[in-house]
Scaffold this motif. Structure first.
Motif, PDB file in Angstrom:
ATOM      1  N   ILE A 190       0.814  -1.217   0.000  1.00 53.53           N
ATOM      2  CA  ILE A 190       0.000   0.000   0.000  1.00 53.53           C
ATOM      3  C   ILE A 190       0.852   1.275   0.000  1.00 53.53           C
ATOM      4  O   ILE A 190       0.515   2.251  -0.666  1.00 53.53           O
ATOM      5  CB  ILE A 190      -0.938   0.015   1.236  1.00 53.53           C
ATOM      6  CG1 ILE A 190      -1.924  -1.158   1.166  1.00 53.53           C
ATOM      7  CG2 ILE A 190      -1.695   1.329   1.340  1.00 53.53           C
ATOM      8  CD1 ILE A 190      -2.661  -1.403   2.470  1.00 53.53           C
ATOM      9  N   CYS A 191       1.966   1.274   0.741  1.00 50.80           N
ATOM     10  CA  CYS A 191       2.669   2.522   1.032  1.00 50.80           C
ATOM     11  C   CYS A 191       4.062   2.694   0.423  1.00 50.80           C
ATOM     12  O   CYS A 191       4.490   3.826   0.205  1.00 50.80           O
ATOM     13  CB  CYS A 191       2.794   2.701   2.542  1.00 50.80           C
ATOM     14  SG  CYS A 191       1.207   2.781   3.407  1.00 50.80           S
ATOM     15  N   ASP A 192       4.803   1.601   0.220  1.00 53.97           N
ATOM     16  CA  ASP A 192       6.189   1.742  -0.242  1.00 53.97           C
ATOM     17  C   ASP A 192       6.276   2.537  -1.548  1.00 53.97           C
ATOM     18  O   ASP A 192       5.500   2.310  -2.474  1.00 53.97           O
ATOM     19  CB  ASP A 192       6.834   0.360  -0.460  1.00 53.97           C
ATOM     20  CG  ASP A 192       7.658  -0.090   0.725  1.00 53.97           C
ATOM     21  OD1 ASP A 192       7.576   0.542   1.790  1.00 53.97           O
ATOM     22  OD2 ASP A 192       8.389  -1.081   0.587  1.00 53.97           O
ATOM     23  N   GLY A 193       7.216   3.486  -1.570  1.00 52.59           N
ATOM     24  CA  GLY A 193       7.445   4.285  -2.768  1.00 52.59           C
ATOM     25  C   GLY A 193       6.546   5.505  -2.891  1.00 52.59           C
ATOM     26  O   GLY A 193       6.680   6.280  -3.824  1.00 52.59           O
ATOM     27  N   LYS A 194       5.632   5.687  -1.946  1.00 49.45           N
ATOM     28  CA  LYS A 194       4.729   6.848  -1.980  1.00 49.45           C
ATOM     29  C   LYS A 194       5.199   7.889  -0.974  1.00 49.45           C
ATOM     30  O   LYS A 194       5.925   7.596  -0.041  1.00 49.45           O
ATOM     31  CB  LYS A 194       3.299   6.416  -1.658  1.00 49.45           C
ATOM     32  CG  LYS A 194       2.716   5.467  -2.682  1.00 49.45           C
ATOM     33  CD  LYS A 194       1.299   5.109  -2.320  1.00 49.45           C
ATOM     34  CE  LYS A 194       0.716   4.150  -3.361  1.00 49.45           C
ATOM     35  NZ  LYS A 194      -0.631   3.716  -2.972  1.00 49.45           N
ATOM     36  N   ARG A 195       4.739   9.109  -1.166  1.00 47.76           N
ATOM     37  CA  ARG A 195       5.073  10.174  -0.212  1.00 47.76           C
ATOM     38  C   ARG A 195       4.093  10.219   0.949  1.00 47.76           C
ATOM     39  O   ARG A 195       4.445  10.649   2.040  1.00 47.76           O
ATOM     40  CB  ARG A 195       5.112  11.518  -0.925  1.00 47.76           C
ATOM     41  CG  ARG A 195       6.272  11.571  -1.896  1.00 47.76           C
ATOM     42  CD  ARG A 195       6.337  12.852  -2.658  1.00 47.76           C
ATOM     43  NE  ARG A 195       7.379  12.690  -3.668  1.00 47.76           N
ATOM     44  CZ  ARG A 195       8.195  13.630  -4.023  1.00 47.76           C
ATOM     45  NH1 ARG A 195       8.106  14.813  -3.498  1.00 47.76           N
ATOM     46  NH2 ARG A 195       9.114  13.395  -4.923  1.00 47.76           N
ATOM     47  N   ASN A 196       2.866   9.770   0.710  1.00 51.98           N
ATOM     48  CA  ASN A 196       1.823   9.741   1.736  1.00 51.98           C
ATOM     49  C   ASN A 196       0.961   8.508   1.516  1.00 51.98           C
ATOM     50  O   ASN A 196       0.760   8.095   0.379  1.00 51.98           O
ATOM     51  CB  ASN A 196       0.904  10.969   1.632  1.00 51.98           C
ATOM     52  CG  ASN A 196       1.639  12.259   1.798  1.00 51.98           C
ATOM     53  OD1 ASN A 196       2.116  12.565   2.885  1.00 51.98           O
ATOM     54  ND2 ASN A 196       1.772  13.019   0.729  1.00 51.98           N
ATOM     55  N   CYS A 197       0.452   7.951   2.605  1.00 50.98           N
ATOM     56  CA  CYS A 197      -0.546   6.881   2.476  1.00 50.98           C
ATOM     57  C   CYS A 197      -1.373   6.815   3.743  1.00 50.98           C
ATOM     58  O   CYS A 197      -0.959   7.279   4.812  1.00 50.98           O
ATOM     59  CB  CYS A 197       0.113   5.541   2.153  1.00 50.98           C
ATOM     60  SG  CYS A 197       0.901   4.736   3.541  1.00 50.98           S
ATOM     61  N   LYS A 198      -2.568   6.254   3.605  1.00 51.87           N
ATOM     62  CA  LYS A 198      -3.487   6.072   4.726  1.00 51.87           C
ATOM     63  C   LYS A 198      -3.932   4.617   4.736  1.00 51.87           C
ATOM     64  O   LYS A 198      -4.219   4.041   3.690  1.00 51.87           O
ATOM     65  CB  LYS A 198      -4.730   6.947   4.570  1.00 51.87           C
ATOM     66  CG  LYS A 198      -4.474   8.424   4.645  1.00 51.87           C
ATOM     67  CD  LYS A 198      -5.773   9.188   4.474  1.00 51.87           C
ATOM     68  CE  LYS A 198      -5.525  10.681   4.409  1.00 51.87           C
ATOM     69  NZ  LYS A 198      -6.784  11.426   4.209  1.00 51.87           N
TER      70      LYS A 198
END
Length: 124
Positions: free
Chosen positions: A71-79
């Motif tokens: 879900i989150c790796d490589g992103k600047r933001n995640c929920k």
């Protein structure tokens, strides 16, 4: 002779493209250092102090790292909503927490959220 020359030119073009593509990928990865989320560890569950082991408690956790990486790796933001959909229910009928360690460049950040809350991860 023409065929060998044609193959040589084709090979040079392919190698040149490969070099430029790898340089572009390297530059992109260098741009992302410190600006994107990398999940280091994540677990979901809780501790049981009634059935102690040598440490005085029993752990009821599942490995949430693969789900959070997806879900989150490589992103600047995640929920992510904290709940059993992350990696199952490691301790049915009891409250659980999500513990996450993630990095933004050289900094390690830690987050703990209770079941049903939304955990927000970000790298400035």
């Amino acid at each position: 002779m023409k065929r060998i020359l044609k193959l040589s030119v084709t090979l040079v073009l392919v190698l040149t493209c490969a070099v430029f593509m790898s340089q572009a990928a390297f530059a992109q990865s260098q741009d992302d250092v410190g600006t994107v989320i990398r999940i280091e560890s994540a677990k979901y569950g809780n501790l049981d102090y009634d059935f102690g082991n040598a440490m005085g408690y029993k752990e009821h956790f599942c490995d949430a790292k693969p789900a959070l990486q997806k879900i989150c790796d490589g992103k600047r933001n995640c929920k992510v909503t904290v709940g059993n959909k992350i990696c199952g229910d490691p301790w049915p009928g009891h409250g659980k927490f999500l513990y996450v360690e993630y990095s933004c460049g050289g900094k390690i950040k830690r987050v703990k959220r209770v079941q049903t809350e939304i955990v927000k991860l970000s790298c400035p």
